[in-house]
Write a protein that holds these residues in place. Sequence first.
Motif, PDB file in Angstrom:
ATOM      1  N   ASP A 448       0.825  -1.213   0.000  1.00  0.00           N
ATOM      2  CA  ASP A 448       0.000   0.000   0.000  1.00  0.00           C
ATOM      3  C   ASP A 448       0.857   1.258   0.000  1.00  0.00           C
ATOM      4  OD1 ASP A 448      -2.306  -1.504  -0.011  1.00  0.00           O
ATOM      5  OD2 ASP A 448      -2.502  -1.528   2.175  1.00  0.00           O
ATOM      6  N   ARG A 449       1.976   1.226   0.703  1.00  0.00           N
ATOM      7  CA  ARG A 449       2.850   2.397   0.742  1.00  0.00           C
ATOM      8  C   ARG A 449       3.497   2.621  -0.624  1.00  0.00           C
ATOM      9  NH1 ARG A 449       6.628   1.925   5.907  1.00  0.00           N
ATOM     10  NH2 ARG A 449       6.823   4.163   5.546  1.00  0.00           N
ATOM     11  N   ILE A 450       3.812   1.546  -1.321  1.00  0.00           N
ATOM     12  CA  ILE A 450       4.355   1.699  -2.675  1.00  0.00           C
ATOM     13  C   ILE A 450       3.307   2.311  -3.598  1.00  0.00           C
ATOM     14  CG2 ILE A 450       5.206   0.419  -4.678  1.00  0.00           C
ATOM     15  CD1 ILE A 450       6.560  -1.498  -2.825  1.00  0.00           C
ATOM     16  N   GLU A 451       2.056   1.895  -3.458  1.00  0.00           N
ATOM     17  CA  GLU A 451       0.989   2.442  -4.295  1.00  0.00           C
ATOM     18  C   GLU A 451       0.801   3.931  -4.042  1.00  0.00           C
ATOM     19  OE1 GLU A 451      -0.988   1.236  -6.820  1.00  0.00           O
ATOM     20  OE2 GLU A 451       0.606  -0.272  -6.775  1.00  0.00           O
ATOM     21  N   ASP A 452       0.892   4.357  -2.779  1.00  0.00           N
ATOM     22  CA  ASP A 452       0.766   5.787  -2.478  1.00  0.00           C
ATOM     23  C   ASP A 452       1.877   6.587  -3.143  1.00  0.00           C
ATOM     24  OD1 ASP A 452      -1.442   5.186  -0.957  1.00  0.00           O
ATOM     25  OD2 ASP A 452      -0.352   5.168   0.953  1.00  0.00           O
ATOM     26  N   ILE A 453       3.101   6.068  -3.084  1.00  0.00           N
ATOM     27  CA  ILE A 453       4.225   6.776  -3.702  1.00  0.00           C
ATOM     28  C   ILE A 453       4.089   6.772  -5.217  1.00  0.00           C
ATOM     29  CG2 ILE A 453       6.725   6.709  -4.013  1.00  0.00           C
ATOM     30  CD1 ILE A 453       6.945   5.569  -1.206  1.00  0.00           C
ATOM     31  N   ARG A 454       3.616   5.692  -5.796  1.00  0.00           N
ATOM     32  CA  ARG A 454       3.437   5.618  -7.246  1.00  0.00           C
ATOM     33  C   ARG A 454       2.371   6.600  -7.709  1.00  0.00           C
ATOM     34  NH1 ARG A 454       0.292   4.014 -11.052  1.00  0.00           N
ATOM     35  NH2 ARG A 454      -1.310   3.512  -9.509  1.00  0.00           N
ATOM     36  N   GLU A 455       1.271   6.709  -6.966  1.00  0.00           N
ATOM     37  CA  GLU A 455       0.223   7.658  -7.346  1.00  0.00           C
ATOM     38  C   GLU A 455       0.708   9.099  -7.254  1.00  0.00           C
ATOM     39  OE1 GLU A 455      -3.175   6.877  -4.968  1.00  0.00           O
ATOM     40  OE2 GLU A 455      -3.562   4.891  -5.839  1.00  0.00           O
ATOM     41  N   ARG A 456       1.516   9.411  -6.252  1.00  0.00           N
ATOM     42  CA  ARG A 456       2.072  10.751  -6.147  1.00  0.00           C
ATOM     43  C   ARG A 456       2.982  11.051  -7.328  1.00  0.00           C
ATOM     44  NH1 ARG A 456       2.864  10.112  -0.752  1.00  0.00           N
ATOM     45  NH2 ARG A 456       5.065   9.669  -1.052  1.00  0.00           N
ATOM     46  N   PHE A 457       3.790  10.095  -7.707  1.00  0.00           N
ATOM     47  CA  PHE A 457       4.669  10.246  -8.866  1.00  0.00           C
ATOM     48  C   PHE A 457       3.846  10.439 -10.134  1.00  0.00           C
ATOM     49  CE2 PHE A 457       6.999   8.301 -12.403  1.00  0.00           C
ATOM     50  CZ  PHE A 457       8.220   8.947 -12.331  1.00  0.00           C
ATOM     51  N   ASP A 458       2.755   9.709 -10.262  1.00  0.00           N
ATOM     52  CA  ASP A 458       1.888   9.794 -11.440  1.00  0.00           C
ATOM     53  C   ASP A 458       1.227  11.167 -11.537  1.00  0.00           C
ATOM     54  OD1 ASP A 458       0.271   7.951 -13.535  1.00  0.00           O
ATOM     55  OD2 ASP A 458      -1.103   9.369 -12.579  1.00  0.00           O
ATOM     56  N   ILE A 459       0.730  11.675 -10.426  1.00  0.00           N
ATOM     57  CA  ILE A 459       0.047  12.978 -10.431  1.00  0.00           C
ATOM     58  C   ILE A 459       1.033  14.101 -10.716  1.00  0.00           C
ATOM     59  CG2 ILE A 459      -1.213  14.605  -8.986  1.00  0.00           C
ATOM     60  CD1 ILE A 459      -2.479  12.190  -7.590  1.00  0.00           C
ATOM     61  N   ASP A 460       2.226  14.045 -10.100  1.00  0.00           N
ATOM     62  CA  ASP A 460       3.209  15.115 -10.289  1.00  0.00           C
ATOM     63  C   ASP A 460       3.646  15.228 -11.746  1.00  0.00           C
ATOM     64  OD1 ASP A 460       3.071  15.640  -7.618  1.00  0.00           O
ATOM     65  OD2 ASP A 460       4.894  14.523  -7.093  1.00  0.00           O
ATOM     66  N   ARG A 461       3.632  14.140 -12.487  1.00  0.00           N
ATOM     67  CA  ARG A 461       4.111  14.143 -13.862  1.00  0.00           C
ATOM     68  C   ARG A 461       2.984  14.006 -14.878  1.00  0.00           C
ATOM     69  NH1 ARG A 461       7.641  12.832 -10.375  1.00  0.00           N
ATOM     70  NH2 ARG A 461       9.893  13.113 -10.656  1.00  0.00           N
TER      71      ARG A 461
END
Length: 715
Positions: A448-461
């Motif tokens: 779940d923590r990896i998914e949160d970081i991946r979504e943040r990366f996706d939104i920022d870019r």
Amino acid sequence: MLEPLELQIYPSSYNCISWSEDGEIAVAAGEYVQILTPKPPSGRGANGDSPLFLAADWHRARFRANVFTLNEWPIMYPQPRDQFSIGVEQSMSTVVSVSWSPPGLVKHRRSVLAVLTSNQVLSIYAYVGTARKWTRIAIVNKALESYFGENTDPETPKTRKTSIRSFTWTPPLIIPAQDQPYPGPESRWGIPFLAVTTDANDVAFVQLHSPSGQQASSDILHCELVSVVSLHNAVSYERKIQPISLFASALRSEIKILSLASGPWLYQAHQSAGSGGGTWSADLNVAGTQGPKLRVAKLSVGIELQKAGSRNDIPYKLSFRAEENNAVLFDHPDELQLTGPVEYVHEIGTKSITIAVGAVAALVTLNLSDDLYRGRAVDGGVNSYNFPLSVDCTDPTGYERITGMTVAIHPESKTPVLHLGTIEGHGATKAFVYGGEADEPSRAPWKDRIEDIRERFDIDRDLGGLAVSRIRGLTSVQGIVATAVTLHPGDMVEYRSSTEDRLIILFSTSDGQPTQTDSVPFLRGNPTFSPEFLMEHRDVVLRYILRSGNDAKQALSPKVLYAAACCAIVQSQSLELLSNAREVLESLASNHGVDLTDEIAKCSKPGFFIDAKPAKLLDAANDNVFERCDICGSGIGWDSSQEAQCASGHVFVRCNLTALAIQEPGISKFCSRCDSEYLDEDLIGTTSEIELQPSCKTLTGIFDTCILCNGKFRP
């Protein structure tokens, strides 16, 4: 709790991370190795009972691993086709694998780091205290060269036999302790070994030790190849290509043993020779993938204990024999291709051992009995299970390579839990409860923590949900799992400059609960000790020193014996220790002709103080027994076991091991956990107190960690 850690590096391989039992994290990053060392926690948690461990609480260092001298890696000119690989010789020698050794190998009983580079050279690194930097202290390929140079047929490609393709540390071989109150280091820390595979598909076992002893001050390690077994290629392509074709022959010659992993030692006692002697045997397996198959090699060690009273410097004798373990064979469908990595799962106290190996879109487990592990064929053979990796995967039949596996022990149930991650960022765990049903892998608690970081990366870019995460490696220590993750765009060709390199390390427990740093020794703050605690632990050292005072084989310096006796008079409440102190003082008075009447009289009951000796008694004849102040030359009294004060008022700290006053700067070593101060056995010999160095080294060989908190000393 441990906060995520972001590094501005990019990993150069899968399974790029390793965590030592001392708390140091090593990450493979191209030509460099990044080292992260924990500091004391800087903050408290929200509820005030668990320290926060932030990203700033890590010391960060790095060293370059691809710089070799001509002696370490000589220039290789073009060789015959069967021996030469232009990709290896002309590579940039980037780091392809890192792994920490078990503790106890070098000074202060710390771990060393094994680094394999793409030129197939395996180097051993340690933090050298004199140079204050990470230094290469051994090259394992040298041991292969010395062995195969004498034992190889001239027609055999020597270059392939000395090129290392993969490696793994074995658990330390523990020598059974004889009837001694203080066992030797080989019984406390064990003997470490490296298992390596070569380009010629040999599995070699290498022992590492210091040339001048177990606790030597030398920074160089000696590598000795103790046994080797050749695992010839047994891969068949009958259903895919013509087995007698040139293409099949070329494939067979290029299939290497990869993803090596070591199992535990299994010990067995044999007849006893009496008087502390006897013979033991120990068996260990290492497993690796060779093409789509799993190959297992077994190392058998014979341990012959020397009888008590033997004059041999080493109280044991070892014999080695390596062979392939053909009992660990299992049939699996041709479509099940084993790709690695490999991990052994063993629950202490049970007779079951499991090999977990990665396959294409699957996890395969093999349950072994003790007999199979020792190479004895049994009815039924190996019980294997195939678990498709369908966790968080919409297409379980797709290519889903496992890129990292590690085993963490559940803190309450003590159950081993296997954590695995894949190239597509999926994570799963599997608990091994022996005697029960084979449960399917479940979702990893850190996913779940990896998914949160991946979504943040996706939104920022602004990637529209197409960002992907890749798990680059997993490692664990003391129940904490560290996961290395990189993030990438999933709908375009990725362009990345060095300024955009990012590697995120996430921390989690085996059951997904918040990481309590108070439960991890190397993450705690400085402990505080009560006077009763200090007295109890110092009495252990005093008991050893005073009992060895009458042992000619363990003769200690008279100054150390006198200090131990005075320390017992001042601080100890044990009448037994006071009796031992009286015997030591009477022996010193008789052998050295010094007047110790006052000290002997105070051994009747605890709680006395000892006054400083007058200057007229501190002549050359008594200088080897009494302490004197290096500043003013006056005597030093005894009113505390922690501080020393001379007759003129100069105050010094006492060594926690020898109880001697530390009067000079730069001759101390400190515990990395509680900051306790000790005399450094290697530095004290550079002063006028050179006669104390043998005694300090003798005591350090027995009490090689902090006597108060069992912490390692700072390098």
